[in-house]
Design an enzyme around this catalytic site. Structure first.
Site, PDB file in Angstrom:
ATOM      1  N   ASP A   8      13.883 -39.674 105.171  1.00  0.00           N
ATOM      2  CA  ASP A   8      12.558 -39.130 104.900  1.00  0.00           C
ATOM      3  C   ASP A   8      12.533 -38.790 103.408  1.00  0.00           C
ATOM      4  O   ASP A   8      13.443 -39.188 102.661  1.00  0.00           O
ATOM      5  CB  ASP A   8      12.226 -37.944 105.834  1.00  0.00           C
ATOM      6  CG  ASP A   8      13.047 -36.701 105.543  1.00  0.00           C
ATOM      7  OD1 ASP A   8      13.930 -36.749 104.648  1.00  0.00           O
ATOM      8  OD2 ASP A   8      12.811 -35.673 106.199  1.00  0.00           O
ATOM      9  N   CYS A  65      18.019 -37.176 106.281  1.00  0.00           N
ATOM     10  CA  CYS A  65      16.893 -36.264 106.070  1.00  0.00           C
ATOM     11  C   CYS A  65      17.449 -35.059 105.315  1.00  0.00           C
ATOM     12  O   CYS A  65      18.556 -35.135 104.774  1.00  0.00           O
ATOM     13  CB  CYS A  65      16.190 -35.912 107.377  1.00  0.00           C
ATOM     14  SG  CYS A  65      17.185 -35.022 108.584  1.00  0.00           S
ATOM     15  N   GLY A  66      16.720 -33.971 105.258  1.00  0.00           N
ATOM     16  CA  GLY A  66      17.172 -32.835 104.455  1.00  0.00           C
ATOM     17  C   GLY A  66      18.488 -32.263 104.961  1.00  0.00           C
ATOM     18  O   GLY A  66      19.472 -32.157 104.224  1.00  0.00           O
ATOM     19  N   GLY A  68      19.885 -33.446 108.001  1.00  0.00           N
ATOM     20  CA  GLY A  68      20.491 -34.438 108.903  1.00  0.00           C
ATOM     21  C   GLY A  68      20.245 -34.080 110.363  1.00  0.00           C
ATOM     22  O   GLY A  68      20.504 -34.894 111.252  1.00  0.00           O
ATOM     23  N   ASN A  99      34.308 -41.477 118.958  1.00  0.00           N
ATOM     24  CA  ASN A  99      32.960 -41.556 119.539  1.00  0.00           C
ATOM     25  C   ASN A  99      32.297 -42.916 119.345  1.00  0.00           C
ATOM     26  O   ASN A  99      31.184 -43.125 119.820  1.00  0.00           O
ATOM     27  CB  ASN A  99      32.046 -40.472 118.934  1.00  0.00           C
ATOM     28  CG  ASN A  99      32.695 -39.101 118.908  1.00  0.00           C
ATOM     29  OD1 ASN A  99      33.007 -38.567 117.848  1.00  0.00           O
ATOM     30  ND2 ASN A  99      32.937 -38.534 120.074  1.00  0.00           N
ATOM     31  N   HIS A 133      39.117 -42.817 124.921  1.00  0.00           N
ATOM     32  CA  HIS A 133      37.788 -42.544 124.356  1.00  0.00           C
ATOM     33  C   HIS A 133      36.725 -43.448 124.980  1.00  0.00           C
ATOM     34  O   HIS A 133      35.570 -43.072 125.118  1.00  0.00           O
ATOM     35  CB  HIS A 133      37.819 -42.703 122.835  1.00  0.00           C
ATOM     36  CG  HIS A 133      38.841 -41.817 122.190  1.00  0.00           C
ATOM     37  ND1 HIS A 133      38.788 -40.447 122.263  1.00  0.00           N
ATOM     38  CD2 HIS A 133      39.972 -42.119 121.508  1.00  0.00           C
ATOM     39  CE1 HIS A 133      39.837 -39.924 121.643  1.00  0.00           C
ATOM     40  NE2 HIS A 133      40.572 -40.924 121.175  1.00  0.00           N
TER      41      HIS A 133
HETATM   42  C1  RB5 Z   1      11.790 -31.922 105.593  1.00  0.00           C
HETATM   43  O1  RB5 Z   1      11.291 -30.841 104.888  1.00  0.00           O
HETATM   44  C2  RB5 Z   1      12.938 -31.476 106.487  1.00  0.00           C
HETATM   45  O2  RB5 Z   1      12.456 -30.670 107.514  1.00  0.00           O
HETATM   46  C3  RB5 Z   1      13.661 -32.683 107.057  1.00  0.00           C
HETATM   47  O3  RB5 Z   1      14.124 -33.462 106.017  1.00  0.00           O
HETATM   48  C4  RB5 Z   1      14.882 -32.426 107.915  1.00  0.00           C
HETATM   49  O4  RB5 Z   1      15.785 -31.575 107.286  1.00  0.00           O
HETATM   50  C5  RB5 Z   1      14.647 -32.095 109.316  1.00  0.00           C
HETATM   51  O5  RB5 Z   1      15.556 -31.888 110.114  1.00  0.00           O
END
Ligand code: RB5
Length: 155
Positions: A8, A65-66, A68, A99, A133
């Site tokens: 994102d 994402c920010g 993860g 895993n 595993h």
């Molecule tokens: C975006 O602001 C943030 O919420 C997203 O990147 C993420 O960390 C969500 O889990």
């Protein structure tokens, strides 16, 4: 190996770093976006990458994402996906050995580019150990089977 990668807005600059690394290594990858800093919703990009891996169109995926956390939640909704959020190399190695993780998740606001490169390198190079595993993964497949059966019965 084909790798699908996506993020994102909070992961886009780390994604650039990782795609540069994949290029340097001559690895085959598909960047599912986004390609700019505008705010987007992580489920949309998580779905694209996890869909490719779950559908066998990509062998592995990388999501950022920010934290993860959001990407992990999304990716693990897909049957057959084992997404592992890793912030250091040992977890990355064990997520492959134990895993057979098929999606690596990184927190773009949690780790720096040098750590991320190291994690990706180890994650891509480490094979699944199988053995005991594999039996545990079979149990996960069974849980997934039960889940989809339950959903079908409720419909
Ligand atoms: C975006 O602001 C943030 O919420 C997203 O990147 C993420 O960390 C969500 O889990």
């Amino acid at each position: 190996m084909t790798i699908a990668i996506g993020s994102d807005h909070a992961g886009v600059s780390l994604k650039q770093e990782i795609t540069a690394y994949l290029k340097e290594r001559g690895l085959d990858f598909t960047d599912m976006g986004p390609f700019g800093p505008e705010s987007v919703d992580y489920p949309d990009y998580g779905e694209r990458v996890a869909g490719l891996v779950a559908g066998g169109k990509a062998e592995k995926g990388i999501l950022i994402c920010g934290t993860g956390i959001g990407m992990s939640i999304v990716a693990n909704k897909f049957a057959g996906i084992r997404a592992a959020l890793c912030s250091e190399p040992l977890s990355a190695r064990l997520s492959r050995q134990h895993n057979d993780a098929n999606i690596l998740v990184l927190g773009g606001r949690m780790i720096g580019p040098v750590m991320a490169r190291e994690i990706v390198e180890i994650w891509l190079e480490t094979p699944f150990e199988g053995g005991r595993h594999k039996l545990r993964l079979d149990k996960i497949f069974n849980i997934e089977g039960k889940k989809s059966k339950d959903a079908h019965q409720q419909a």
